[in-house]
Design a protein around this motif. Structure first.
Motif, PDB file in Angstrom:
ATOM      1  N   LYS A   6       0.841  -1.202   0.000  1.00  0.00           N
ATOM      2  CA  LYS A   6       0.000   0.000   0.000  1.00  0.00           C
ATOM      3  C   LYS A   6       0.873   1.248   0.000  1.00  0.00           C
ATOM      4  O   LYS A   6       1.878   1.309   0.693  1.00  0.00           O
ATOM      5  CB  LYS A   6      -0.905   0.020   1.234  1.00  0.00           C
ATOM      6  CG  LYS A   6      -1.987  -1.018   1.210  1.00  0.00           C
ATOM      7  CD  LYS A   6      -2.883  -0.853   2.414  1.00  0.00           C
ATOM      8  CE  LYS A   6      -3.991  -1.881   2.375  1.00  0.00           C
ATOM      9  NZ  LYS A   6      -4.880  -1.745   3.512  1.00  0.00           N
ATOM     10  N   ALA A   7       0.474   2.188  -0.806  1.00  0.00           N
ATOM     11  CA  ALA A   7       1.203   3.466  -0.842  1.00  0.00           C
ATOM     12  C   ALA A   7       0.936   4.220   0.452  1.00  0.00           C
ATOM     13  O   ALA A   7      -0.199   4.299   0.915  1.00  0.00           O
ATOM     14  CB  ALA A   7       0.758   4.294  -2.036  1.00  0.00           C
ATOM     15  N   LYS A   8       1.989   4.734   1.010  1.00  0.00           N
ATOM     16  CA  LYS A   8       1.843   5.514   2.242  1.00  0.00           C
ATOM     17  C   LYS A   8       1.417   6.926   1.892  1.00  0.00           C
ATOM     18  O   LYS A   8       1.942   7.540   0.975  1.00  0.00           O
ATOM     19  CB  LYS A   8       3.157   5.555   3.022  1.00  0.00           C
ATOM     20  CG  LYS A   8       3.535   4.236   3.613  1.00  0.00           C
ATOM     21  CD  LYS A   8       4.774   4.396   4.456  1.00  0.00           C
ATOM     22  CE  LYS A   8       5.152   3.063   5.082  1.00  0.00           C
ATOM     23  NZ  LYS A   8       6.347   3.197   5.917  1.00  0.00           N
ATOM     24  N   LYS A   9       0.451   7.411   2.621  1.00  0.00           N
ATOM     25  CA  LYS A   9       0.003   8.787   2.415  1.00  0.00           C
ATOM     26  C   LYS A   9       0.958   9.724   3.134  1.00  0.00           C
ATOM     27  O   LYS A   9       1.322   9.495   4.279  1.00  0.00           O
ATOM     28  CB  LYS A   9      -1.413   8.988   2.952  1.00  0.00           C
ATOM     29  CG  LYS A   9      -2.462   8.316   2.129  1.00  0.00           C
ATOM     30  CD  LYS A   9      -3.842   8.668   2.650  1.00  0.00           C
ATOM     31  CE  LYS A   9      -4.912   8.027   1.805  1.00  0.00           C
ATOM     32  NZ  LYS A   9      -6.244   8.377   2.283  1.00  0.00           N
ATOM     33  N   ILE A  10       1.336  10.753   2.431  1.00  0.00           N
ATOM     34  CA  ILE A  10       2.186  11.777   3.038  1.00  0.00           C
ATOM     35  C   ILE A  10       1.261  12.798   3.676  1.00  0.00           C
ATOM     36  O   ILE A  10       0.398  13.373   2.998  1.00  0.00           O
ATOM     37  CB  ILE A  10       3.088  12.445   1.981  1.00  0.00           C
ATOM     38  CG1 ILE A  10       4.000  11.393   1.358  1.00  0.00           C
ATOM     39  CG2 ILE A  10       3.889  13.584   2.596  1.00  0.00           C
ATOM     40  CD1 ILE A  10       4.799  11.904   0.184  1.00  0.00           C
ATOM     41  N   PRO A  11       1.414  13.015   4.978  1.00  0.00           N
ATOM     42  CA  PRO A  11       0.515  13.970   5.638  1.00  0.00           C
ATOM     43  C   PRO A  11       0.755  15.394   5.124  1.00  0.00           C
ATOM     44  O   PRO A  11       1.871  15.776   4.798  1.00  0.00           O
ATOM     45  CB  PRO A  11       0.878  13.851   7.119  1.00  0.00           C
ATOM     46  CG  PRO A  11       2.242  13.271   7.139  1.00  0.00           C
ATOM     47  CD  PRO A  11       2.390  12.449   5.886  1.00  0.00           C
ATOM     48  N   ALA A  12      -0.327  16.133   5.015  1.00  0.00           N
ATOM     49  CA  ALA A  12      -0.229  17.534   4.606  1.00  0.00           C
ATOM     50  C   ALA A  12       0.502  18.307   5.696  1.00  0.00           C
ATOM     51  O   ALA A  12       0.404  17.965   6.872  1.00  0.00           O
ATOM     52  CB  ALA A  12      -1.624  18.114   4.407  1.00  0.00           C
TER      53      ALA A  12
END
Length: 98
Positions: A6-12
């Protein structure tokens, strides 16, 4: 069959709210311009309250910003800001650290 990771989401970037203000009851218009708005002298107008204090609240990502106030078309330092740095025009910019 292999599954793809799963691609990790980069936090805003986390934003912080800061209120720019200037006590100038005689002023006709006040703006704030700085590195956060590409030095647009009309990008962020301040609004005058009944006591003559101009204010605008901005949500900005954490970091350091240089800025100046534009009062009736004249650029000036923020008198309430203690931190300043020399700019290319031989005057000083106010510095905001969030």
């Amino acid at each position: 069959m292999a599954t793809s990771p799963k691609a990790k989401k980069i936090p805003a970037p986390r934003k912080k709210r800061h209120t720019f203000s200037l006590d100038a009851p005689e002023a006709q218009e006040v703006f704030v311009a700085g590195t956060f708005n590409n030095w647009n002298p009309e990008g962020h107008p301040l609004k005058k309250d009944k006591k003559g204090v101009w204010k605008v609240a901005l949500s900005l990502p954490a970091g350091a910003y240089e800025y100046r106030l534009v009062v009736n078309g004249e650029w000036q330092e923020d008198p309430a800001c203690q931190e300043r740095c020399l700019n290319a025009f031989g005057t000083h910019n106010s510095v905001l650290n969030l």
